[in-house]
Design a protein around this motif. Structure first.
Motif, short mmCIF file in Angstrom:
data_model
loop_
_atom_site.label_atom_id
_atom_site.label_comp_id
_atom_site.label_asym_id
_atom_site.label_seq_id
_atom_site.Cartn_x
_atom_site.Cartn_y
_atom_site.Cartn_z
N SER A 232 0.80 -1.22 0.00
CA SER A 232 0.00 0.00 0.00
C SER A 232 0.84 1.27 0.00
N SER A 233 2.14 1.14 0.31
CA SER A 233 3.03 2.31 0.44
C SER A 233 2.50 3.29 1.49
N VAL A 234 1.87 2.73 2.53
CA VAL A 234 1.30 3.54 3.61
C VAL A 234 2.00 3.17 4.91
N LYS A 235 2.32 4.17 5.74
CA LYS A 235 2.86 3.93 7.06
C LYS A 235 1.74 3.45 7.98
N VAL A 236 1.99 2.39 8.72
CA VAL A 236 0.94 1.73 9.50
C VAL A 236 1.28 1.78 10.98
N SER A 237 0.25 1.95 11.83
CA SER A 237 0.42 1.95 13.28
C SER A 237 -0.37 0.80 13.89
N SER A 238 0.05 0.35 15.06
CA SER A 238 -0.73 -0.62 15.83
C SER A 238 -0.44 -0.41 17.30
N SER A 239 -1.30 -0.98 18.15
CA SER A 239 -1.01 -0.96 19.57
C SER A 239 -0.02 -2.08 19.86
N ASP A 240 0.46 -2.14 21.10
CA ASP A 240 1.40 -3.21 21.46
C ASP A 240 0.69 -4.54 21.64
N ASN A 241 -0.65 -4.53 21.73
CA ASN A 241 -1.45 -5.75 21.82
C ASN A 241 -2.60 -5.68 20.83
N PRO A 242 -2.31 -5.78 19.53
CA PRO A 242 -3.38 -5.59 18.54
C PRO A 242 -4.50 -6.62 18.66
N GLU A 243 -4.18 -7.81 19.19
CA GLU A 243 -5.18 -8.86 19.32
C GLU A 243 -6.23 -8.56 20.38
N LEU A 244 -5.94 -7.59 21.28
CA LEU A 244 -6.85 -7.30 22.39
C LEU A 244 -7.76 -6.10 22.13
N MET A 245 -7.65 -5.47 20.96
CA MET A 245 -8.32 -4.20 20.77
C MET A 245 -9.85 -4.30 20.77
N GLY A 246 -10.41 -5.41 20.34
CA GLY A 246 -11.87 -5.56 20.42
C GLY A 246 -12.34 -5.57 21.86
N ALA A 247 -11.64 -6.32 22.71
CA ALA A 247 -11.99 -6.39 24.13
C ALA A 247 -11.73 -5.04 24.82
N TYR A 248 -10.64 -4.37 24.44
CA TYR A 248 -10.34 -3.07 25.01
C TYR A 248 -11.42 -2.05 24.63
N GLY A 249 -11.86 -2.11 23.37
CA GLY A 249 -12.93 -1.22 22.93
C GLY A 249 -14.23 -1.49 23.67
N ALA A 250 -14.51 -2.78 23.95
CA ALA A 250 -15.71 -3.12 24.72
C ALA A 250 -15.64 -2.56 26.13
N ALA A 251 -14.45 -2.67 26.76
CA ALA A 251 -14.28 -2.12 28.11
C ALA A 251 -14.43 -0.60 28.12
N LEU A 252 -13.87 0.06 27.11
CA LEU A 252 -14.02 1.51 27.00
C LEU A 252 -15.48 1.90 26.81
N HIS A 253 -16.21 1.10 26.02
CA HIS A 253 -17.63 1.34 25.81
C HIS A 253 -18.40 1.22 27.13
N ALA A 254 -18.04 0.20 27.93
CA ALA A 254 -18.70 0.03 29.24
C ALA A 254 -18.44 1.24 30.13
#
Length: 471
Positions: A422-444
């Motif tokens: 893609s020639s695009v610079k990409v970012s991620s968190s240090d635990n990309p696999e947990l982001m769905g659960a983290y988003g759910a906790a933030l939503h709560a």
């Protein structure tokens, strides 16, 4: 694959199917999606006999629908190949689907080698004859054809380039800390198709616990296992906490929400958006690749503007690579690391799992190394994602702040292939696999601010009863 999932042999699968009393729908277009349906049936304690019959019926349905294309298939019908020769219930599934009785079905004694027999018959006249020993000598003297397969640019030019990339890679760290005795916390669970993720965070949005494991077809039991680990850790430290609110997302959302008394359910794409916005407020595009699904989220002015997901193929997902790594005798992490060393990644295209297996075998015959296959499969995952799911023609559409999530991006070869394609610079968190659960906790946490105190979460004392919950 389905027999292995049931932990039986092919013969035992056939025997089980003969004892079934009813069948259930199973996806037949994609082996990975079929696996999800079978795991779901297993988690619901559906009898193995009924699952076996459902699998074989699904195979028959897919073959007839894809080959007949609306045309009538009239008897007599010759059934060839190993599966139809040795799996009686599969033959019965075809006969039942086609409305043909036994008299209309012909199964040759050599059905498993029927095509080879036809090849032998075609060579009975006008061909040069020789002794078998001469033929064997000639065959043994033939060297396998090496090279010739298309290759792609290496992910990294050399070891120095890899180390430089590791240092420059955009990784955003989510704050973590130990639990404080008596504090209020927010619970988020991402009950995925193949894995379960749990995040518990404090009111400061810092993670105080996280958990990740394969669910093995039992999303509820794996969630309970993770929660027990959380409470056991607290108990060992002499601490207690109060769950202020709890939210769940993912494939098993309804089951986990009902069994554990979760306060909220949240759509996966929204959970991933909330997490991405937390770690990178200026996010313009989010790409989440899980065990067998792809979610692409466009963001404009801080809000979701468009969403795309894969619908019928999982060849760009985590279990696709994991399956090949396992077949070749490597863990996913080892397989990913090998890909970074390849100087000639195989151009494998973007095919489904079954067809890709043939392409991989062909590449091995052409002299490809396991490292070349790993890098090639990483490219394949991203090509499938970018070309088939997103259908992107202009990568400027992704904006200037791309965030990737999902366990698949633990694979640095996949991460790097996205950048190269893609020639695009990409970012991620240090635990990309947990982001769905983290988003759910933030939503709560967000929802709790506008609601009365108290949570419906069952608590540690009721987890044993929750194990026996049925829908």
């Amino acid at each position: 694959q389905m027999a292995a999932l049931l932990n039986v042999s092919i013969a035992e699968l056939d025997e089980l199917a003969s004892k079934s009393t009813r069948t259930h729908p199973i996806a037949s277009r994609c082996g990975v999606f079929a696996k999800t349906d079978v795991q779901n049936l297993l988690s619901r304690k559906i009898p193995a006999a009924d699952i076996a019959a459902s699998i074989l019926d699904a195979v028959a349905g897919q073959v007839v629908n894809s080959l007949a294309r609306g045309c009538e298939i009239d008897p007599p019908i010759v059934l060839c190949g190993g599966p139809l020769r040795y799996i009686r219930h599969l033959r019965n599934s075809f006969a039942k689907l086609l409305g043909v009785d036994e008299s209309g079905i012909i199964v040759p004694d050599d059905a498993q080698v029927f095509t080879a027999a036809g090849a032998a018959l075609s060579a009975t006249s006008g061909q040069k004859q020789c002794a078998l020993s001469e033929f064997m000598d000639a065959v043994e003297g033939v060297e396998p054809v090496k090279g010739g397969g298309a290759v792609l640019p290496p992910l990294f030019e050399n070891a120095e380039g890899l180390e430089r990339w590791r240092k420059e890679r955009r990784v955003i760290y989510v704050p973590q800390r130990a639990a404080v005795d008596g504090e209020e916390c927010f619970l988020g669970i991402d009950s995925g198709s193949t894995t379960t993720k749990i995040v518990v965070m404090g009111t400061d949005a810092n993670m105080i616990f996280h958990y990740y494991c394969a669910n093995n077809g039992n999303p509820l039991e794996s969630a309970i296992q993770g929660l027990r680990e959380f409470y056991d850790g607290l108990g060992a430290g002499g601490k207690t906490v109060k769950i202020a609110k709890a939210a769940v997302t993912g494939y098993g959302e309804d089951l986990v929400k009902a069994a554990l008394g979760m306060d909220y359910g949240i759509v996966e794409t929204v959970a991933h958006f909330i997490a991405a916005r937390r770690v990178r407020p200026d996010v313009s595009f989010i790409l989440d690749i899980g065990g067998q699904d792809i979610k692409a989220i466009h963001v404009q002015n801080g809000a979701i503007s468009d969403i795309k997901i894969n619908e019928a193929c999982s060849s760009g997902c985590g279990s696709f690579i994991e399956g090949f790594a396992d077949t070749l005798g490597y863990s996913p992490a080892e397989f990913a690391e090998l890909g970074t060393r390849s100087q000639a990644p195989c151009d494998l295209g973007s095919r489904c799992t079954v067809f890709m297996t043939s392409r991989v075998k062909q590449s091995l015959k052409e002299g490809a190394t396991v490292a070349d296959l790993s890098a090639g499969l990483s490219y394949s995952v991203m090509k499938n994602c970018l070309n088939k799911v997103l259908r992107i023609s202009d990568y400027s559409e992704l904006g200037g702040s791309v965030v990737v999530q999902g366990g698949t991006f633990r694979n640095i070869s996949v991460f790097r292939s996205l950048e190269l394609l893609s020639s695009v610079k990409v970012s991620s968190s240090d635990n990309p696999e947990l982001m769905g659960a983290y988003g759910a906790a933030l939503h709560a946490m967000d929802k709790a601010a506008a609601e009365e105190p108290g949570s419906g979460f069952v608590g540690v004392e009721n987890l044993a009863e929750a194990v026996n919950f049925t829908t």
